[in-house]
Write a protein that holds these residues in place. Sequence first.
Motif, PDB file in Angstrom:
ATOM      1  N   LEU A   1       0.788  -2.002   2.976  1.00  0.00           N
ATOM      2  CA  LEU A   1       1.290  -1.795   1.592  1.00  0.00           C
ATOM      3  C   LEU A   1      -0.154  -1.436   0.697  1.00  0.00           C
ATOM      4  O   LEU A   1       0.393  -0.499  -0.054  1.00  0.00           O
ATOM      5  CB  LEU A   1       1.715  -3.174   1.146  1.00  0.00           C
ATOM      6  CG  LEU A   1       3.204  -3.437   1.554  1.00  0.00           C
ATOM      7  CD1 LEU A   1       3.481  -4.758   1.182  1.00  0.00           C
ATOM      8  CD2 LEU A   1       4.414  -2.427   1.251  1.00  0.00           C
ATOM      9  N   LEU A   2      -1.098  -2.036   1.033  1.00  0.00           N
ATOM     10  CA  LEU A   2      -2.320  -1.549   0.248  1.00  0.00           C
ATOM     11  C   LEU A   2      -2.721  -0.303   0.396  1.00  0.00           C
ATOM     12  O   LEU A   2      -3.232   0.491  -0.296  1.00  0.00           O
ATOM     13  CB  LEU A   2      -3.143  -2.599   0.405  1.00  0.00           C
ATOM     14  CG  LEU A   2      -3.043  -4.016  -0.152  1.00  0.00           C
ATOM     15  CD1 LEU A   2      -3.838  -5.193   0.318  1.00  0.00           C
ATOM     16  CD2 LEU A   2      -2.859  -4.086  -1.772  1.00  0.00           C
ATOM     17  N   VAL A   3      -3.071  -0.250   1.584  1.00  0.00           N
ATOM     18  CA  VAL A   3      -3.459   1.331   2.271  1.00  0.00           C
ATOM     19  C   VAL A   3      -2.622   2.314   1.692  1.00  0.00           C
ATOM     20  O   VAL A   3      -3.042   3.405   1.162  1.00  0.00           O
ATOM     21  CB  VAL A   3      -3.728   1.447   3.691  1.00  0.00           C
ATOM     22  CG1 VAL A   3      -4.004   2.762   4.182  1.00  0.00           C
ATOM     23  CG2 VAL A   3      -4.828   0.567   4.096  1.00  0.00           C
ATOM     24  N   LEU A   4      -1.317   2.453   1.952  1.00  0.00           N
ATOM     25  CA  LEU A   4      -0.428   3.393   1.269  1.00  0.00           C
ATOM     26  C   LEU A   4      -0.310   3.481  -0.003  1.00  0.00           C
ATOM     27  O   LEU A   4       0.172   4.528  -0.664  1.00  0.00           O
ATOM     28  CB  LEU A   4       0.798   3.450   2.172  1.00  0.00           C
ATOM     29  CG  LEU A   4       0.986   3.665   3.489  1.00  0.00           C
ATOM     30  CD1 LEU A   4       2.354   3.253   4.240  1.00  0.00           C
ATOM     31  CD2 LEU A   4       0.300   5.251   4.052  1.00  0.00           C
ATOM     32  N   GLY A   5      -0.704   2.428  -0.622  1.00  0.00           N
ATOM     33  CA  GLY A   5      -0.651   2.522  -2.034  1.00  0.00           C
ATOM     34  C   GLY A   5      -1.914   3.318  -2.851  1.00  0.00           C
ATOM     35  O   GLY A   5      -1.417   3.752  -3.801  1.00  0.00           O
ATOM     36  N   PHE A   6      -2.991   2.887  -2.182  1.00  0.00           N
ATOM     37  CA  PHE A   6      -3.979   3.574  -2.620  1.00  0.00           C
ATOM     38  C   PHE A   6      -4.540   4.835  -2.087  1.00  0.00           C
ATOM     39  O   PHE A   6      -5.086   5.903  -2.707  1.00  0.00           O
ATOM     40  CB  PHE A   6      -5.390   2.691  -2.701  1.00  0.00           C
ATOM     41  CG  PHE A   6      -5.344   1.668  -3.602  1.00  0.00           C
ATOM     42  CD1 PHE A   6      -5.880   1.626  -4.947  1.00  0.00           C
ATOM     43  CD2 PHE A   6      -4.882   0.294  -3.304  1.00  0.00           C
ATOM     44  CE1 PHE A   6      -5.896   0.810  -5.568  1.00  0.00           C
ATOM     45  CE2 PHE A   6      -4.870  -0.663  -4.108  1.00  0.00           C
ATOM     46  CZ  PHE A   6      -5.316  -0.677  -5.391  1.00  0.00           C
ATOM     47  N   TYR A   7      -3.843   5.189  -0.913  1.00  0.00           N
ATOM     48  CA  TYR A   7      -3.891   6.441  -0.295  1.00  0.00           C
ATOM     49  C   TYR A   7      -2.969   6.940   0.524  1.00  0.00           C
ATOM     50  O   TYR A   7      -2.857   6.623   1.635  1.00  0.00           O
ATOM     51  CB  TYR A   7      -5.654   6.382   0.485  1.00  0.00           C
ATOM     52  CG  TYR A   7      -5.822   7.597   1.021  1.00  0.00           C
ATOM     53  CD1 TYR A   7      -6.288   8.686   0.174  1.00  0.00           C
ATOM     54  CD2 TYR A   7      -5.812   8.068   2.373  1.00  0.00           C
ATOM     55  CE1 TYR A   7      -6.772  10.078   0.669  1.00  0.00           C
ATOM     56  CE2 TYR A   7      -6.195   9.311   3.126  1.00  0.00           C
ATOM     57  CZ  TYR A   7      -6.506  10.347   2.233  1.00  0.00           C
ATOM     58  OH  TYR A   7      -7.140  11.459   2.665  1.00  0.00           O
ATOM     59  N   PRO A   8      -2.075   7.576  -0.142  1.00  0.00           N
ATOM     60  CA  PRO A   8      -0.637   8.018   0.637  1.00  0.00           C
ATOM     61  C   PRO A   8      -0.808   9.171   1.149  1.00  0.00           C
ATOM     62  O   PRO A   8       0.294   9.710   1.498  1.00  0.00           O
ATOM     63  CB  PRO A   8       0.372   7.849  -0.614  1.00  0.00           C
ATOM     64  CG  PRO A   8      -0.383   8.192  -2.074  1.00  0.00           C
ATOM     65  CD  PRO A   8      -1.844   7.598  -1.641  1.00  0.00           C
ATOM     66  N   ALA A   9      -1.701   9.961   0.886  1.00  0.00           N
ATOM     67  CA  ALA A   9      -1.905  11.208   1.669  1.00  0.00           C
ATOM     68  C   ALA A   9      -1.484  11.522   3.028  1.00  0.00           C
ATOM     69  O   ALA A   9      -0.508  12.320   3.170  1.00  0.00           O
ATOM     70  CB  ALA A   9      -3.277  11.834   1.283  1.00  0.00           C
ATOM     71  N   PRO A  10      -1.799  10.590   3.811  1.00  0.00           N
ATOM     72  CA  PRO A  10      -1.322  11.006   5.262  1.00  0.00           C
ATOM     73  C   PRO A  10       0.095  10.748   5.303  1.00  0.00           C
ATOM     74  O   PRO A  10       0.726  11.654   6.058  1.00  0.00           O
ATOM     75  CB  PRO A  10      -1.859   9.761   6.106  1.00  0.00           C
ATOM     76  CG  PRO A  10      -3.345   9.430   5.476  1.00  0.00           C
ATOM     77  CD  PRO A  10      -2.866   9.781   3.920  1.00  0.00           C
ATOM     78  N   ALA A  11       0.815   9.620   4.699  1.00  0.00           N
ATOM     79  CA  ALA A  11       2.200   9.611   4.846  1.00  0.00           C
ATOM     80  C   ALA A  11       2.947  10.893   4.069  1.00  0.00           C
ATOM     81  O   ALA A  11       3.905  11.451   4.571  1.00  0.00           O
ATOM     82  CB  ALA A  11       2.670   8.475   4.230  1.00  0.00           C
TER      83      ALA A  11
END
Length: 556
Positions: free
Chosen positions: A491-501
């Motif tokens: 939740l935190l990683v994709l919140g601050f760095y969603p570029a890969p997704a």
Amino acid sequence: MTTSVPWLSLLIAWPLVGAAAVWFTAAARTRGVGAGALRAVRGIALGAALVELGLLVGAFTAFDTSAAGTHQLAETYRWIPQIGASYAVGADGVALALVALSVLLVPLVVLAAWKEQDGDVRRLRHYLALVLLLEAFMVAVFVARDVFLFYVLFEAMLIPVYFMIGGFGVGARRRYAAVKFLLFSLAGGLIMLAAVIALYVQVPIDPATGARPEDAFLTTNLVGYFAENPMPVTIERLLFLGFFLAFAIKAPLFPVHTWLPDAAQHAPAGTSTLLVGVLDKVGTFGMLTLCLPLFPNASRWAAPVVVVLAVVSILYGALMAIGQSDLMRLIAYTSVSHFGFIVLGIFAFTSLSVSGSSLYMVNHGISTGALFLLAGFLVARHPERSQRIADYGGLQKVVPVLAGTFLVAGLSALSLPGLSTFVSEIMVLVGTFARSPWAALVAVLGVVLAALYVLLTYQRIFTGATREGLDRLPDLGAREKWVVAPLLVALLVLGFYPAPALDLVREPAEVTLSDLAVAGVEDPPRSDPLAAGTEQVASSSQGTSVTRSSDEGSES
């Protein structure tokens, strides 16, 4: 992209092997010492789930993210050529992301179920084997590229879920909940079957062979054929409705959602995690990958009504969540609201909203999975295993780690900035605003209501005076922390760095819009200030933040 290693088939087959190993090997061990049998059941199930994670890593290494809009890792074999059915699998970015969600959640569910079924080895081995069997079906349905194969898997998933609710659930009404789930799903599936047959009839007979093609059900072939030879208007609309109704029940979308709260209330927490976190995504995934490309004109025709239903789902689900006294039913109704956002983004028909909906499916699975698992840990600690919110209170001082992690998971449900759900929700709303401003403005009320049901629930369970008999509850143990930590980190990683997704979902959204071009559906023009604003949201969300509008849009 094809590869010499059949990664997708391996991802489908391995959980079946693991399920068989749990059933048969553990069955032999149950004749021996109880503790040894329990270790065997748990070890085999967890080992199979972790090997599946390794296979997922292999599939990602073979996947070309720069071409995420194409179906890669493809395999096609004749299955039932007499009716044009093939074993055809392949994954674009959205499908691979949902496969990853499935594969990541299963080992966490296995760990969460470590001490369930009251230490009964026979019950635990059956339950964990069903979890692995369900994993195989979940992976297969997301990568199926043949409509008939998709339908078979769509129905096959019902079998393990039915037994997981009715046989291993909680409460006297668990069998009622399982039967209700089955009846709703079967009703939608039978309507879909009629539509699948009618779709096959629309494929013309080849004069040279006197039969329809042996690969008539391949989705790529169907999309290409109907783009050049549109179906009659009435037939296309009827077929769309047949597919859409089945997917709306699965999603679930108002007003065919009523099976979900009962299922979530009486199912084990791990089952609810997979049911709401992954299986229900099959409904929205089907809308995105079958309804829109196969029936573009009918999709455009139905879009105004679907958008209204989506907005109603957002508000209705949130209001119902506020009024719930059962914790599991509350989480289920929050999902009804969130699925409204996903459907809204799909039928807003902008590349930003469709990308947002695709990302929302993944983020919602992580967020809701964390909520269900934490709720399950909480209920397991109660002396009476009560799910009633009123039976708790003041637990923040007693179980601070559980309280803190529950708060983070709850904040993700209300799309707090900095958590992954915010990125997808803002993309859906801004993308929808470019097409239908009224729908986006009304849907924003769902965000306000989400703050109410999350914060009120946290207040009632964790703040205030500690209820009698709850002052000595144990906090999260090491195993439970291992269950929750990966979800909170995601939740935190994709919140601050969603570029890969976003790299996985952006190009498939553009492909979907190109499929809809035959119905006259296009993205808002670049000269439109709203379109410029949405493009800025898409580009900025690849980094560490999301802005609501571009400078050009703000000046306008």
